[in-house]
Design a protein around this motif. Structure first.
Motif: not given
Length: 158
Positions: A12-37
């Motif tokens: 999980x930490x590796x995926x989070x770090x990898x995701x945060x180093x990628x350019x992505x939209x500020x208002x994407x919904x993926x973060x909400x799903x991860x936070x809920x999980x």
């Protein structure tokens, strides 16, 4: 923490770090799903950890203070990491974000601090159950704070 939990936490930490180093939209919904999980897993794991400890003895003031400190530390790292995330508006008008190497370094320090707090919590309870049960909630808190602050900062980008 058992081996399966350790592996899941590392993934999980590796995926989070990898995701945060990628350019992505500020208002994407993926973060909400991860936070809920993470939040749901965190509540379940923490409830199980508390229930396992209180079978043997009551939680002491030191244990409760350390658990509270754990979540305050998570929030603090979220605040600091949020400041390292670049936020800008693309030529098409979309708000984007991307973590930098300092974001990764802060993630690694944050996890090391959490592991230390876990061991300290478990030392106060004389079991190895409660400290490890905080990992999902720790991740949920630190990510939620970071995400909230990045989104708030992005709202001011004109």
């Amino acid at each position: 923490m058992n081996n399966a939990s350790t592996v899941i936490g590392i993934v999980i930490v590796a995926l989070v770090i990898r995701r945060q180093l990628r350019t992505r939209p500020v208002h994407g919904k993926g973060g909400v799903v991860l936070l809920g999980f993470l939040g749901a897993m965190g509540v379940l794991a923490f409830a199980f950890g508390v229930a396992s400890v209180v079978k043997e003895h009551a939680l002491g003031a030191a244990t409760i203070a350390l658990v509270a400190t754990c979540f305050l530390v998570a929030a603090g790292f979220g605040v600091v990491r949020a400041r390292t995330v670049k936020v800008w508006r693309a030529p098409e008008g979309q708000l984007l974000r991307k973590g930098v190497p300092a974001t990764t370094a802060l993630w690694l320090v944050s996890i090391a601090v959490h592991i230390g707090l876990d061991k300290w919590i478990d030392h106060t309870t004389r079991t190895g159950l409660l400290g490890a049960s905080t990992v999902y909630l720790y991740l949920a808190v630190t990510l939620a704070v970071q995400d909230f602050l990045v989104r708030r900062r992005a709202a001011s980008v004109a």
